[in-house]
Scaffold this motif. Structure first.
Motif, mmCIF file in Angstrom:
data_model
loop_
_atom_site.group_PDB
_atom_site.id
_atom_site.type_symbol
_atom_site.label_atom_id
_atom_site.label_comp_id
_atom_site.label_asym_id
_atom_site.label_seq_id
_atom_site.Cartn_x
_atom_site.Cartn_y
_atom_site.Cartn_z
ATOM 1 N N UNK A 1 9.545 8.598 -6.022
ATOM 2 C CA UNK A 1 8.612 8.054 -7.008
ATOM 3 C C UNK A 1 7.234 7.919 -6.348
ATOM 4 N N UNK A 2 6.186 8.473 -6.982
ATOM 5 C CA UNK A 2 4.860 8.466 -6.344
ATOM 6 C C UNK A 2 4.174 7.094 -6.392
ATOM 7 N N UNK B 1 -7.655 -2.768 11.071
ATOM 8 C CA UNK B 1 -7.337 -1.366 10.809
ATOM 9 C C UNK B 1 -6.517 -1.259 9.526
ATOM 10 N N UNK B 2 -6.480 -0.058 8.977
ATOM 11 C CA UNK B 2 -5.780 0.204 7.722
ATOM 12 C C UNK B 2 -4.944 1.451 7.841
ATOM 13 N N UNK B 3 -3.963 1.579 6.931
ATOM 14 C CA UNK B 3 -3.087 2.754 6.942
ATOM 15 C C UNK B 3 -2.509 2.959 5.550
ATOM 16 N N UNK B 4 -2.468 4.227 5.120
ATOM 17 C CA UNK B 4 -1.773 4.595 3.889
ATOM 18 C C UNK B 4 -0.380 5.066 4.251
ATOM 19 N N UNK B 5 0.618 4.647 3.492
ATOM 20 C CA UNK B 5 2.006 5.027 3.734
ATOM 21 C C UNK B 5 2.536 5.703 2.471
ATOM 22 N N UNK B 6 3.197 6.839 2.649
ATOM 23 C CA UNK B 6 3.814 7.509 1.505
ATOM 24 C C UNK B 6 2.903 8.461 0.782
ATOM 25 N N UNK B 7 1.705 8.694 1.319
ATOM 26 C CA UNK B 7 0.762 9.597 0.646
ATOM 27 C C UNK B 7 1.078 11.026 1.046
#
Length: 165
Positions: free
Chosen positions: A147-148, A159-165
């Motif tokens: 599921x997107x 700091x930051x991070x995108x997960x699942x992209x």
């Protein structure tokens, strides 16, 4: 349409799980599916999967933890693609097709969340406990993989991070 499943209970069980009408699949076992910004309720999801023919109910609650990969998490946000609810339905329908599900519910949160907030709640009820555990695990695993919905983590060091992209 009612579904039947091969017995896997060992000796003494004959043929299909259909020796009692309560063991046939429910008319519409998908009771609750949603992606929402409002806080989630374990009670709502649990109530949605109540079924008198179910001998087992498995519930999974995913919460925002205070760390990831050895770094402290300050907060996170979830966002979803417009197709996310349709994909959630597809995942739920596959779980129903592959397991003797009496009732199924899944709710995922989007928006900004704090540590400790509920991010996802899923539940499945089945005639027997092992089936409920298996179906619930498949539901949450497939939801997370297919599921997107994406997670944007902000760490305490900025700091930051995108997960699942």
């Amino acid at each position: 349409m009612a579904q039947t499943y091969e017995a896997a209970d060992g000796p003494g069980r004959q043929g299909k799980h259909s020796d009692h009408p309560g063991e046939l699949g429910a008319e519409d076992p998908i009771r609750l599916l949603a992606i929402r910004e409002a806080p989630l309720s374990v009670d709502e999801v649990f109530a949605a999967v109540g079924d008198q023919a179910a001998g087992g109910t498995a519930l999974f609650v995913g919460t925002v933890r205070n760390h990831d990969g050895g770094t402290d998490v300050a907060r996170l946000g979830y966002s979803s693609h417009p197709s996310a609810e349709a994909e959630l339905r597809r995942v739920a329908e596959k779980v129903v097709a592959d397991h003797p599900v009496r009732a199924l519910a899944a709710v995922h949160r989007v928006g900004d969340l704090e540590v400790g907030d509920l991010a996802v709640v899923v539940a499945v009820s089945c005639p027997h406990r092992a089936e409920a555990f298996d179906a619930c695990r498949t539901l949450i695993d497939d939801l997370k993989h297919e599921v997107p919905i994406w997670k944007h983590q902000t760490f305490s060091d900025g700091t930051e991070e995108w997960v699942g992209v």
